[in-house]
Design a protein around this motif. Sequence first.
Motif, PDB file in Angstrom:
ATOM      1  N   HIS A  95      41.490  34.158  41.830  1.00 51.03           N
ATOM      2  CA  HIS A  95      41.342  34.257  43.290  1.00 51.03           C
ATOM      3  C   HIS A  95      40.249  33.341  43.841  1.00 51.03           C
ATOM      4  CE1 HIS A  95      44.019  37.706  43.159  1.00 51.03           C
ATOM      5  NE2 HIS A  95      43.936  37.833  44.465  1.00 51.03           N
ATOM      6  N   VAL A  96      39.280  32.974  43.010  1.00 54.35           N
ATOM      7  CA  VAL A  96      38.115  32.237  43.534  1.00 54.35           C
ATOM      8  C   VAL A  96      38.059  30.778  43.088  1.00 54.35           C
ATOM      9  CG1 VAL A  96      36.760  34.354  43.738  1.00 54.35           C
ATOM     10  CG2 VAL A  96      36.538  32.950  41.664  1.00 54.35           C
ATOM     11  N   LEU A  97      38.871  30.387  42.111  1.00 55.15           N
ATOM     12  CA  LEU A  97      38.947  28.969  41.747  1.00 55.15           C
ATOM     13  C   LEU A  97      39.938  28.308  42.693  1.00 55.15           C
ATOM     14  CD1 LEU A  97      37.513  30.099  39.209  1.00 55.15           C
ATOM     15  CD2 LEU A  97      38.760  28.393  37.880  1.00 55.15           C
ATOM     16  N   ARG A  98      39.411  27.749  43.772  1.00 51.46           N
ATOM     17  CA  ARG A  98      40.261  27.275  44.861  1.00 51.46           C
ATOM     18  C   ARG A  98      39.935  25.843  45.238  1.00 51.46           C
ATOM     19  NH1 ARG A  98      40.189  31.815  49.451  1.00 51.46           N
ATOM     20  NH2 ARG A  98      41.352  30.127  50.485  1.00 51.46           N
ATOM     21  N   ALA A  99      40.964  25.006  45.155  1.00 45.54           N
ATOM     22  CA  ALA A  99      40.807  23.598  45.514  1.00 45.54           C
ATOM     23  C   ALA A  99      40.376  23.474  46.969  1.00 45.54           C
ATOM     24  CB  ALA A  99      42.116  22.851  45.290  1.00 45.54           C
ATOM     25  N   GLY A 100      39.362  22.650  47.191  1.00 45.60           N
ATOM     26  CA  GLY A 100      38.851  22.435  48.535  1.00 45.60           C
ATOM     27  C   GLY A 100      37.832  23.458  48.971  1.00 45.60           C
ATOM     28  N   VAL A 101      37.645  24.509  48.178  1.00 50.00           N
ATOM     29  CA  VAL A 101      36.689  25.566  48.539  1.00 50.00           C
ATOM     30  C   VAL A 101      35.598  25.690  47.475  1.00 50.00           C
ATOM     31  CG1 VAL A 101      36.392  28.000  49.144  1.00 50.00           C
ATOM     32  CG2 VAL A 101      38.524  26.821  49.732  1.00 50.00           C
ATOM     33  N   THR A 102      35.983  25.894  46.230  1.00 51.67           N
ATOM     34  CA  THR A 102      34.993  26.011  45.153  1.00 51.67           C
ATOM     35  C   THR A 102      35.023  24.797  44.217  1.00 51.67           C
ATOM     36  OG1 THR A 102      36.547  27.347  43.821  1.00 51.67           O
ATOM     37  CG2 THR A 102      34.957  28.524  45.213  1.00 51.67           C
TER      38      THR A 102
END
Length: 199
Positions: free
Chosen positions: A111-118
């Motif tokens: 849920h938290v490994l997100r392209a453009g965010v993390t």
Amino acid sequence: MSRVLIIESSARQQDSVSRQLTQQFISQWRAAHPADQITVRDLAVKQVPHLDIDLLGGWMKPAGQRSPVEQAALDRSNELTDELVAADVVVLAAPMYNFAIPSTLKSWFDHVLRAGVTFKYGDTGPQGLLTGKRAYVLTARGGIYAGSPSDHQEPYLRQVLGFVGIHDVTFIHAEGLNMGGDFSEKGLNQAVAKLAQVA
């Protein structure tokens, strides 16, 4: 003031060594840093669903095209990601299940490994966006695995944390807990002693 995010992943509430280590960490940290804000997310109490088509839709579709279920999945991912982004210190309490991490913790990462965010992709490959954070990983293991080919926990967690830019990672292993004799006591005592140096 720093923000500390603690992720509990043990399926057990009672007699959990990883939870015992977490409580010691919290006690020590509060004594040393009384102004810090500590947030505890317990993945056994409030489980995070596995990555599914609804979450993928929530990430990939424009707002006007998302179904209510996809929007709810996105909102959940945003909540978890916002907690991680806001944290200065991340603590993962991770018992070893079948040589790896609990599936609940894997779902949290999904849920938290997100392209453009993390993280983002650049000309030289992926780049973590969560630089400057520290992480502590508190493990509980029935056998002794650190440094062996059977330890799939530490390499994986170092990789995924590094992937989002968290490279300052300290592992505290409580090992040999199911081996009986002096092994379990020694393993726990060593972890407690190392943990006492953290704060």
